[in-house]
Design an enzyme around this catalytic site. Sequence first.
Site, PDB file in Angstrom:
ATOM      1  N   ASN A   1       0.854  -1.196   0.007  1.00 52.77           N
ATOM      2  CA  ASN A   1       0.146   0.183   0.015  1.00 52.77           C
ATOM      3  C   ASN A   1       0.910   1.132   0.075  1.00 52.77           C
ATOM      4  O   ASN A   1       0.430   2.346  -0.304  1.00 52.77           O
ATOM      5  CB  ASN A   1      -1.014   0.032   1.072  1.00 52.77           C
ATOM      6  CG  ASN A   1      -0.042  -0.227   2.446  1.00 52.77           C
ATOM      7  OD1 ASN A   1       0.497  -1.398   2.667  1.00 52.77           O
ATOM      8  ND2 ASN A   1      -0.298   0.817   3.477  1.00 52.77           N
TER       9      ASN A   1
ATOM     10  N   CYS B   1      -2.632   5.383   6.575  1.00 58.05           N
ATOM     11  CA  CYS B   1      -2.875   4.945   7.968  1.00 58.05           C
ATOM     12  C   CYS B   1      -1.894   5.303   9.003  1.00 58.05           C
ATOM     13  O   CYS B   1      -2.402   5.423  10.209  1.00 58.05           O
ATOM     14  CB  CYS B   1      -2.919   3.393   7.912  1.00 58.05           C
ATOM     15  SG  CYS B   1      -4.027   2.639   6.700  1.00 58.05           S
TER      16      CYS B   1
END
Length: 377
Positions: free
Chosen positions: A149, A322
């Site tokens: 990611n 995140c």
Amino acid sequence: MIYFDNSATTKVHPEVMKTFVAVNEKFWANPASIHEFGHQTNELLQSARKQVAEILHTSPNKIYFTSGGTESNNLAIFGLANKYKTRGRHVLVSEIEHPSILEAAKQLMKNGFEVEWIPVNSDGIIVIDAVKKLLRTDTILVSVMHVNNETGAIQPIQEISAYVRQNSRAVIHMDAVQSFGKLPVHFGALDVDAITISSHKIHGLKGSGLLALKQFMEVEPMLFGGGQESGIRSGTTPVPLAVSTAKAVRLAHDNLQENAKTMKEITENLIPFLTSFPSIKLISPTNRASHIVSFSVRKIKGEVLINALQQKNVIVSTSSACSSRQTTTSHVLKAMHIQDDYIKGVIRLSFSAINTQEEINQFKKIFTNVMKVIKGD
């Protein structure tokens, strides 16, 4: 606004939103109810499950709708480890996994499992020799993401799974949150046992996703109650979310080639421009998914560049949304041994099929002016 943060979340597709609203309006009964309205709602739910199963090449009863990628990853780690712990208690997890995998694996260690971390090379890609060194006859679970990611690095899933199959009885979990809809992802293409998909990464709604298991695979539940989702995820199934997730999965699957072509053309336009700056280092490897480009500006904090671009109405992120609000350095960048001059300045650009070449051309002009201000290039 130019939005280049699609790995964090995507804009909901109009057809997905239309499906969500329609199901809420017409099929709002509890699918577990025994009356006719409940039966009709359940039929719609099972139709969505069947649709996803056909795309992923598995049985409908092996599709479990969840609240998203984090829950699906947790269900995979805890559910598979507990289900097959009679074979052993050794687990392998790559050191560049999403926190929803890493933290779950750390919790496994507290529960008596032995977890070892598979290292990556400087490109952020697992070297098969590392797997060969760590895999044991008592290894019961191997968890490796398909596409990272933060960098977009594509992991050698086929090579890893082939070795694991030949040398152990371990089950293989693949986090496909960043790969589904960008690369072929199904049990026919990839020899894995469990696949995680998150809806809001493929123009679906937040708060929904799924864990898919290969036929004949089993998993232990984490939530207990009324026995919904074949007893694996108790709690009233949110049918509108499940059906809209199936819609997002269908659209991403059907448009994969066209969307991948669009994103590849975008990044092929962008990368030569970025690498023309002497102070920029490309973090994403050559073997990457087409929708993610990570780079770093030497001796400049990523937050500085993000804020400067935001003032020009360009939305990007640091290496991971995140962890972008945290002050700690990305575990992925540490695993790649990124040089100190670059490790604090990583920027991730992530695209979707709704981005355009015109946006890239605008970005080039804006970025050039921003670099003149912050670096003097």
